[in-house]
Design a protein around this motif. Structure first.
Motif, short mmCIF file in Angstrom:
data_model
loop_
_atom_site.label_atom_id
_atom_site.label_comp_id
_atom_site.label_asym_id
_atom_site.label_seq_id
_atom_site.Cartn_x
_atom_site.Cartn_y
_atom_site.Cartn_z
N THR A 63 0.85 -1.36 -0.01
CA THR A 63 0.03 -0.03 0.03
C THR A 63 0.91 1.30 0.12
O THR A 63 1.85 1.23 0.71
N LYS A 64 0.43 2.01 -0.85
CA LYS A 64 1.32 3.37 -1.00
C LYS A 64 0.38 4.65 -0.33
O LYS A 64 -0.56 4.80 -0.35
N TYR A 102 -0.17 18.23 11.24
CA TYR A 102 0.10 16.54 11.43
C TYR A 102 -1.25 16.11 10.70
O TYR A 102 -2.29 16.33 11.05
N THR A 103 -0.87 15.26 9.81
CA THR A 103 -2.01 14.65 8.81
C THR A 103 -1.84 12.92 9.49
O THR A 103 -0.63 12.32 9.88
N ILE A 104 -3.07 12.25 9.72
CA ILE A 104 -3.13 10.95 10.29
C ILE A 104 -3.58 10.12 9.30
O ILE A 104 -4.47 10.40 8.36
N TRP A 105 -2.89 9.01 9.14
CA TRP A 105 -3.04 7.94 8.17
C TRP A 105 -3.55 6.63 8.71
O TRP A 105 -2.97 6.43 9.97
N ASP A 106 -4.56 5.98 8.26
CA ASP A 106 -4.90 4.59 8.57
C ASP A 106 -3.78 3.85 7.88
O ASP A 106 -3.52 3.63 6.75
N VAL A 107 -2.84 3.12 8.46
CA VAL A 107 -1.70 2.28 8.31
C VAL A 107 -2.20 1.04 7.01
O VAL A 107 -1.47 0.88 6.27
N LYS A 154 -5.42 5.04 3.98
CA LYS A 154 -6.59 6.31 4.10
C LYS A 154 -6.32 7.26 4.86
O LYS A 154 -5.72 6.99 6.03
N MET A 155 -6.53 8.62 4.51
CA MET A 155 -6.32 9.81 5.36
C MET A 155 -7.41 9.91 6.32
O MET A 155 -8.57 9.77 6.00
N LEU A 156 -7.08 9.70 7.81
CA LEU A 156 -8.28 9.93 8.93
C LEU A 156 -8.63 11.29 9.43
O LEU A 156 -9.44 11.43 9.83
N GLY A 157 -7.64 12.41 8.97
CA GLY A 157 -7.80 13.59 9.39
C GLY A 157 -6.59 14.21 9.66
O GLY A 157 -5.58 13.81 9.52
#
Length: 226
Positions: A57-58, A114-119, A123-126
């Protein structure tokens, strides 16, 4: 007559032989039809498993930086595996949460820091303004279930602990003649950071009270004992 009889005997023998041959072939055909299809060779199975495992996943965090997540949950930054709780800050900020499920990133010149990602999904979470590794200042809130009670009437004091570990002790303090005294009333902070304790007061009049956990103190609150 003998010649005819021999011919009929030969015919009967040939017919029995054909029938017997068919009977012998039938179980073999049935066995062949019911046998499972041959299993794929081990090399083929391993190659298929390897191809599935290497599917990555990228996560494009911006500024031309891409985090590669392999095997459904192992993020790599600049070719190096990020460990849970690890932070990298080399001009590009990357932090992997302690549970390994969320990735935080910050690029130079970005808007919200700070950007939050689901590993797992990429997907970006917020976004959030505070650093995920910033220390939270310890604080306590405290609220009585009643502000006026009779002497030795039970009430509850409840509140929330922030920046204080679950399992920590909190105690009730009462101001007596200008000095804060610890009362025999206390509780333990739960996993959600909340606590609740039973309290009985006998000192009539307006009582100045507060809750303490080590050096952390709640704001003073008041309960009047009639």
């Amino acid at each position: 007559m003998r010649i005819a009889t021999h011919s009929r005997s030969t015919l009967r023998t040939a017919t029995v032989s054909v029938i017997a041959g068919t009977a012998l072939l039938a179980p073999a055909a049935a066995a062949l039809a019911s046998s499972p299809s041959p299993e794929r060779p081990a090399a083929v199975r391993h190659a298929a498993a390897a191809a599935k495992a290497t599917k990555a996943t990228k996560i494009d965090i911006g500024a031309g930086v891409v985090i590669t997540v392999k095997d459904g949950g192992h993020p790599y930054y600049n070719g190096k595996l990020l460990k849970p709780g690890q932070t990298v800050n080399d001009g590009i900020y990357v932090h992997l949460s302690a549970d390994g499920k969320r990735l935080y990133s910050k690029t130079q010149g970005g808007g919200t820091p700070y950007t939050i990602w689901d590993v797992k999904t990429g997907k970006m979470l917020g976004t959030q303004k505070t650093s995920p590794t910033a220390k939270v200042k310890a604080a306590l809130s405290a609220k009585p279930s009643a502000t006026s009670v009779k002497a030795w009437q039970e009430l509850r004091v409840s509140g929330k602990a922030t920046g204080i570990k679950a399992g920590s002790k909190v105690n009730l303090q009462q101001k007596q003649h200008g000095t804060w005294k610890v009362l025999p009333a206390g509780a333990t902070v739960n996993k959600s950071g909340a606590y609740s304790m039973r309290v009985k007061l006998g000192l009539k009049g307006k009582n100045d009270l507060r809750v303490a956990s080590g050096a952390t103190l709640s704001p003073v609150f008041h309960v009047t004992v009639r």
